[in-house]
Design an enzyme around this catalytic site. Structure first.
Site, PDB file in Angstrom:
ATOM      1  N   HIS A   1      26.782  68.125  25.212  1.00  0.00           N
ATOM      2  CA  HIS A   1      26.669  67.240  26.101  1.00  0.00           C
ATOM      3  C   HIS A   1      27.285  67.503  27.279  1.00  0.00           C
ATOM      4  O   HIS A   1      28.217  68.449  27.338  1.00  0.00           O
ATOM      5  CB  HIS A   1      27.231  65.787  25.679  1.00  0.00           C
ATOM      6  CG  HIS A   1      26.234  64.895  25.008  1.00  0.00           C
ATOM      7  ND1 HIS A   1      26.112  63.611  25.257  1.00  0.00           N
ATOM      8  CD2 HIS A   1      25.180  65.163  24.184  1.00  0.00           C
ATOM      9  CE1 HIS A   1      25.294  62.935  24.319  1.00  0.00           C
ATOM     10  NE2 HIS A   1      24.738  64.030  23.747  1.00  0.00           N
TER      11      HIS A   1
ATOM     12  N   GLU B   1      18.099  64.844  26.441  1.00  0.00           N
ATOM     13  CA  GLU B   1      18.571  63.472  26.878  1.00  0.00           C
ATOM     14  C   GLU B   1      18.601  63.601  28.487  1.00  0.00           C
ATOM     15  O   GLU B   1      19.237  64.432  28.989  1.00  0.00           O
ATOM     16  CB  GLU B   1      19.584  62.911  26.327  1.00  0.00           C
ATOM     17  CG  GLU B   1      19.598  62.747  24.803  1.00  0.00           C
ATOM     18  CD  GLU B   1      20.945  62.059  24.119  1.00  0.00           C
ATOM     19  OE1 GLU B   1      21.108  61.029  24.480  1.00  0.00           O
ATOM     20  OE2 GLU B   1      21.545  62.744  23.444  1.00  0.00           O
TER      21      GLU B   1
END
Length: 331
Positions: free
Chosen positions: A38, A107
């Site tokens: 991330h 994402e």
């Protein structure tokens, strides 16, 4: 026999802590380690987002037995697939063959940061197909030129390339994803314990459940599930609510939210009891282990657990993981 893994959750722990947890998780007996990749945490309360590939490089040197995996990286927006191919090849060499490249369509939370926008899901899947084709070609060690709709590669070669390349796992959520990606990856990754999805993958996968094209074991079906262990059940529930209430949004919501503030807004009405009904919380190891059973029953071969939060992480891997693994394997 089902294999059980431990998740290096980069959103909730710093890089040095993650390496320490990895060493202790190996000592506790986990079969593999997966790392999230991330740029931002889902919620500000989680508070971390170190670079996963640096962490995994350190983990590769600090451990000797456990398999390693990205769960998952997106090789299309924030990273060019040629760069992912090089990173994966290097990590495979550093780990002496223990690495699996786990990929997905990404994402918005992590990919928008490079200012290239966020494509629609159909385009993201088309991009992922091209990315996998590029990675596969580069992992032959040959000189590669590629001219696709989304990506170009100009006379590139991976100079330090492991024999046989790097096994790949790809995240799918339905039959359309299975149809598109089963021929491009050895292993399936999924976020729900869906037995029909496992059956579809096995039927579509060219390995047919036997040896895969890169010499790794038969096609694996890899899942992940959060738990919140704590000696006090109320504390475990409160921590899960504070840091993991985003979990209930589901992939179709979570993939498109751009910032931690967006996740906070989307999850503002999620109650502690809502989280407790979906994430096993508390000191009861039998209950924590039982929460994993749906993945076992669905036919998943590899299941990674996420211990929510950093507060009890060291105690979890040092004291709780070993007896929990005994109960998981007894299932």
């Amino acid at each position: 026999m089902t294999r059980f893994g431990y998740t290096l959750m980069t959103e909730q722990s710093g890089p040095r802590q993650l390496v320490d947890y990895a060493v202790k998780a190996e000592e506790a007996g986990f079969d593999f380690l997966v790392s999230s990749d991330h740029y931002s945490p889902w919620l500000v309360s989680q508070g971390h987002a170190p670079y996963a590939w640096s962490v995994l490089g350190a983990v590769a040197y600090a451990t000797s037995r456990v398999d390693l995996m990205t769960y998952v990286t997106c090789p299309t927006v924030r990273y060019h697939p040629a760069v992912v191919a090089q990173k994966a090849a290097t990590l495979q060499l550093m780990s002496e063959g223990r690495f699996t490249l786990g990929v997905g369509s990404g994402e918005n939370l992590n990919e928008h940061v490079v200012g290239e926008g966020w494509p629609a899901v159909a385009a993201r899947q088309d991009m992922l197909v091209e990315a996998l084709e590029i990675i596969r070609e580069l992992h032959t060690g040959d000189l590669v030129t590629y001219d696709g709709q989304y990506f170009r590669v100009d006379s590139a070669r991976i100079w330090d390339c492991p024999d046989g390349g790097v096994p790949i796992g790809v995240a799918v959520s339905g039959d359309s994803g299975v149809d598109r990606f089963a021929g491009l990856a050895e292993h399936m990754i999924a976020v729900e314990p869906d037995a029909d999805l496992v059956d579809s993958w096995d039927a579509a996968h060219p390995a047919g459940g036997s040896e895969s094209g890169t010499g790794t074991a038969a096609s694996r079906k890899i899942g992940q599930i959060p738990i919140s262990w704590d000696p006090d059940e109320k504390t475990a529930i409160a921590r899960a609510h504070e840091q993991f209430r985003w979990f209930g949004g589901g992939w179709y919501v979570n993939a498109d939210l751009p910032t931690p503030a967006g996740f906070a807004a989307a999850s503002q009405f999620v109650r502690e009891e809502d989280v407790a009904s979906s994430i096993a919380c508390g000191p009861d190891l039998d209950a924590l282990a039982e929460s994993v059973r749906p993945y076992i029953d669905a036919g998943f071969t590899d299941i990674a657990v996420v211990q929510v939060g950093d507060e009890q992480q060291d105690r979890f891997v040092s004291e709780v993981a070993e007896p929990l693994l005994e109960k998981l394997r007894a299932l």
